[in-house]
Every structure is written in structure tokens, then in C-alpha cells.
Design a protein around this motif. Structure first.
Motif, PDB file in Angstrom:
ATOM      1  N   PHE A 141      14.444  -3.863   3.014  1.00 58.17           N
ATOM      2  CA  PHE A 141      13.206  -4.567   2.707  1.00 58.17           C
ATOM      3  C   PHE A 141      12.093  -4.240   3.693  1.00 58.17           C
ATOM      4  N   LEU A 142      12.450  -3.738   4.848  1.00 56.07           N
ATOM      5  CA  LEU A 142      11.456  -3.393   5.862  1.00 56.07           C
ATOM      6  C   LEU A 142      11.140  -1.904   5.852  1.00 56.07           C
ATOM      7  N   ALA A 143      12.134  -1.077   5.677  1.00 60.74           N
ATOM      8  CA  ALA A 143      11.950   0.381   5.773  1.00 60.74           C
ATOM      9  C   ALA A 143      11.265   0.979   4.547  1.00 60.74           C
ATOM     10  N   ASN A 144      11.108   0.204   3.496  1.00 60.92           N
ATOM     11  CA  ASN A 144      10.434   0.658   2.284  1.00 60.92           C
ATOM     12  C   ASN A 144       9.150  -0.162   2.114  1.00 60.92           C
ATOM     13  N   PRO A 145       8.011   0.362   2.568  1.00 56.43           N
ATOM     14  CA  PRO A 145       6.776  -0.428   2.535  1.00 56.43           C
ATOM     15  C   PRO A 145       6.315  -0.806   1.129  1.00 56.43           C
ATOM     16  N   THR A 146       6.759  -0.089   0.102  1.00 52.82           N
ATOM     17  CA  THR A 146       6.359  -0.471  -1.251  1.00 52.82           C
ATOM     18  C   THR A 146       6.963  -1.816  -1.645  1.00 52.82           C
ATOM     19  N   ARG A 147       7.972  -2.285  -0.909  1.00 52.69           N
ATOM     20  CA  ARG A 147       8.582  -3.592  -1.169  1.00 52.69           C
ATOM     21  C   ARG A 147       7.866  -4.738  -0.445  1.00 52.69           C
ATOM     22  N   PHE A 153       1.407   6.695   5.745  1.00 52.59           N
ATOM     23  CA  PHE A 153       1.273   5.749   4.651  1.00 52.59           C
ATOM     24  C   PHE A 153       0.029   4.894   4.849  1.00 52.59           C
ATOM     25  N   PHE A 154      -0.323   4.169   3.800  1.00 57.34           N
ATOM     26  CA  PHE A 154      -1.516   3.336   3.780  1.00 57.34           C
ATOM     27  C   PHE A 154      -1.135   1.967   3.231  1.00 57.34           C
ATOM     28  N   PHE A 155      -1.751   0.919   3.752  1.00 58.27           N
ATOM     29  CA  PHE A 155      -1.650  -0.402   3.147  1.00 58.27           C
ATOM     30  C   PHE A 155      -2.827  -1.247   3.604  1.00 58.27           C
ATOM     31  N   LYS A 156      -3.084  -2.325   2.867  1.00 57.61           N
ATOM     32  CA  LYS A 156      -4.124  -3.273   3.245  1.00 57.61           C
ATOM     33  C   LYS A 156      -3.441  -4.511   3.820  1.00 57.61           C
ATOM     34  N   THR A 157      -3.994  -4.999   4.927  1.00 64.72           N
ATOM     35  CA  THR A 157      -3.471  -6.203   5.564  1.00 64.72           C
ATOM     36  C   THR A 157      -4.558  -6.833   6.425  1.00 64.72           C
ATOM     37  N   PHE A 158      -4.597  -8.143   6.477  1.00 62.67           N
ATOM     38  CA  PHE A 158      -5.587  -8.881   7.263  1.00 62.67           C
ATOM     39  C   PHE A 158      -7.013  -8.433   6.959  1.00 62.67           C
ATOM     40  N   GLY A 159      -7.258  -7.987   5.733  1.00 62.12           N
ATOM     41  CA  GLY A 159      -8.582  -7.538   5.337  1.00 62.12           C
ATOM     42  C   GLY A 159      -8.918  -6.122   5.760  1.00 62.12           C
ATOM     43  N   PHE A 160      -7.987  -5.426   6.390  1.00 68.40           N
ATOM     44  CA  PHE A 160      -8.228  -4.058   6.857  1.00 68.40           C
ATOM     45  C   PHE A 160      -7.480  -3.053   5.991  1.00 68.40           C
ATOM     46  N   PRO A 161      -8.129  -1.964   5.585  1.00 69.12           N
ATOM     47  CA  PRO A 161      -7.399  -0.840   4.987  1.00 69.12           C
ATOM     48  C   PRO A 161      -6.828   0.006   6.133  1.00 69.12           C
ATOM     49  N   GLN A 180       4.532 -14.338  11.111  1.00 70.64           N
ATOM     50  CA  GLN A 180       5.591 -15.303  10.844  1.00 70.64           C
ATOM     51  C   GLN A 180       5.869 -15.389   9.342  1.00 70.64           C
ATOM     52  N   GLU A 181       4.812 -15.343   8.539  1.00 70.13           N
ATOM     53  CA  GLU A 181       4.993 -15.314   7.078  1.00 70.13           C
ATOM     54  C   GLU A 181       5.785 -14.075   6.670  1.00 70.13           C
ATOM     55  N   TRP A 182       5.506 -12.943   7.322  1.00 70.07           N
ATOM     56  CA  TRP A 182       6.223 -11.697   7.028  1.00 70.07           C
ATOM     57  C   TRP A 182       7.710 -11.861   7.340  1.00 70.07           C
ATOM     58  N   GLN A 194       2.574 -11.705   1.125  1.00 68.73           N
ATOM     59  CA  GLN A 194       1.315 -11.700   0.390  1.00 68.73           C
ATOM     60  C   GLN A 194       0.169 -11.030   1.132  1.00 68.73           C
ATOM     61  N   ASN A 195       0.292 -10.844   2.425  1.00 68.19           N
ATOM     62  CA  ASN A 195      -0.767 -10.239   3.221  1.00 68.19           C
ATOM     63  C   ASN A 195      -0.659  -8.714   3.265  1.00 68.19           C
ATOM     64  N   SER A 196       0.166  -8.156   2.406  1.00 66.36           N
ATOM     65  CA  SER A 196       0.335  -6.704   2.324  1.00 66.36           C
ATOM     66  C   SER A 196       0.079  -6.281   0.880  1.00 66.36           C
ATOM     67  N   SER A 197      -0.755  -5.261   0.707  1.00 62.04           N
ATOM     68  CA  SER A 197      -1.053  -4.791  -0.647  1.00 62.04           C
ATOM     69  C   SER A 197      -1.446  -3.320  -0.627  1.00 62.04           C
ATOM     70  N   SER A 198      -1.555  -2.755  -1.815  1.00 62.52           N
ATOM     71  CA  SER A 198      -2.073  -1.386  -2.020  1.00 62.52           C
ATOM     72  C   SER A 198      -1.312  -0.339  -1.217  1.00 62.52           C
ATOM     73  N   VAL A 199       0.002  -0.474  -1.110  1.00 57.72           N
ATOM     74  CA  VAL A 199       0.810   0.461  -0.324  1.00 57.72           C
ATOM     75  C   VAL A 199       0.858   1.823  -1.028  1.00 57.72           C
ATOM     76  N   LYS A 200       0.617   2.862  -0.242  1.00 58.84           N
ATOM     77  CA  LYS A 200       0.713   4.234  -0.733  1.00 58.84           C
ATOM     78  C   LYS A 200       1.404   5.075   0.339  1.00 58.84           C
ATOM     79  N   ILE A 201       2.384   5.852  -0.085  1.00 60.72           N
ATOM     80  CA  ILE A 201       3.060   6.787   0.823  1.00 60.72           C
ATOM     81  C   ILE A 201       2.413   8.153   0.609  1.00 60.72           C
ATOM     82  N   HIS A 202       1.990   8.788   1.684  1.00 66.75           N
ATOM     83  CA  HIS A 202       1.317  10.090   1.586  1.00 66.75           C
ATOM     84  C   HIS A 202       2.325  11.245   1.570  1.00 66.75           C
ATOM     85  N   ASP A 203       1.842  12.403   1.189  1.00 68.84           N
ATOM     86  CA  ASP A 203       2.572  13.675   1.301  1.00 68.84           C
ATOM     87  C   ASP A 203       3.836  13.733   0.446  1.00 68.84           C
ATOM     88  N   GLY A 204       3.912  12.917  -0.613  1.00 68.20           N
ATOM     89  CA  GLY A 204       5.049  12.990  -1.523  1.00 68.20           C
ATOM     90  C   GLY A 204       6.368  12.545  -0.931  1.00 68.20           C
TER      91      GLY A 204
END
Length: 170
Positions: free
Chosen positions: A36-42, A69-77, A156-158, A48-58
């Protein structure tokens, strides 16, 4: 108990912001937590504070050392690179860490973080999950002054979501 390995420039006490969260729970193992931790798409499934996860370079979906990789959290891309990846092995803690950044180098809104996780099995069927993050930059200085601290509460929510997801998976 084990501790986080910090890279130069991100040692707590010498950064603009630091947060630390930890839980010790019974009835789970490092092996059960790790997927659940090593796969950011999960992450968005239980945090809820994690969204728009993308893994780069295939690569992916599971992180590896060097994965971008990329994700949005705390209002930051946040663009990120996995800088530590040690999957569960009996007798040693599992470790995962990434360097994340937002903004252009040298810009006033630049934020650089080192977010690290340590998961280790303890005696009597317990597991310890530690997450710590250091941050540098003006956004980190602002976050450090915010009460209540959004980083402490968010992480803590995470942790709580991570534990719940692993329990539900059985």
C-alpha cells in the motif's frame, strides 16, 4: 528501533520544517503494509490528501530506486524521485524515501522535501510505521508556523489510512 537515514541538506533541525509521525499496531506485518505504500497509485484510495498520481518513464506501478513520479498533496503539485527503496526482508526494516519538489530552483516559491518511511516488525506481532519529512524553502517556513501543523495532521491521516487499508485487505 531503527531510524531514518537523512541525506545532506535534509537533516532535521537544519531544515525549514520537520514533521514526524509514528504508529505501532498489533496484528499487521511489514509485508502487509508494504504494497500500500510502495505503489503510489494506491495512495488516493486510503489517503484523501493524495491525488493525480503519475509514474514517469513507463515504470511502476511500484516504486523502485530512481523512479520518477508526480502527485498532488497539500495543494502542491509535487515532482518526485525515489531515493531509497528497501523492500521487506526478515530481520531488517523496510525503507522508502523520495525527494519531492515544487517550483523552479531559486524561485521564492520553491519547495524541496525529503519524505521517508520506515516499517519494521516488532515483537509480539506488532509493526512500527514511522514517517518523517524535512522541507526547505519559503513554503516550508510558512507551513512550520501554521497551527495546527498541517503536515503533522496530514501525515497522521496517511498513517491511519495505511493501517486501515492493510487491515481491510486481510
Amino acid at each position: 528501533m531503527s531510524d531514518i537515514i537523512w541525506p545532506q541538506g535534509f537533516v532535521p533541525g537544519f531544515t525549514d520544517n520537520f514533521c514526524s509521525n509514528e504508529v505501532i499496531v498489533q496484528g499487521l506485518t511489514t509485508e502487509q503494509i508494504w504494497p500500500f505504500l510502495a505503489n503510489p497509485t494506491r495512495w488516493p484510495d486510503y489517503y484523501q490528501n493524495s491525488s493525480s498520481v503519475k509514474i514517469h518513464d513507463g515504470t511502476g506501478p511500484e516504486l523502485e530506486h530512481g523512479t520518477r513520479f508526480f502527485f498532488k498533496t497539500f495543494g502542491f503539485p509535487v515532482e518526485s524521485r525515489c531515493v531509497e527503496y528497501v523492500p521487506p526482508v526478515e530481520g531488517q526494516p523496510a525503507r522508502l524515501a523520495w525527494h519531492g519538489w515544487f517550483g523552479n530552483e531559486g524561485a521564492d516559491d520553491r519547495l524541496d522535501v525529503h519524505h521517508a518511511w520506515l516499517i519494521e516488525d516488532l515483537s509480539a506481532g506488532r509493526v512500527r510505521i514511522l514517517t518523517q519529512e524535512t522541507q526547505n524553502g519559503n513554503p516550508a517556513k510558512e507551513l512550520a508556523q501554521t497551527v495546527p501543523n498541517p503536515m503533522i495532521n496530514g501525515h497522521q491521516e496517511w498513517l491511519d489510512g495505511l493501517v486501515q487499508a492493510a487491515r481491510q485487505a486481510g
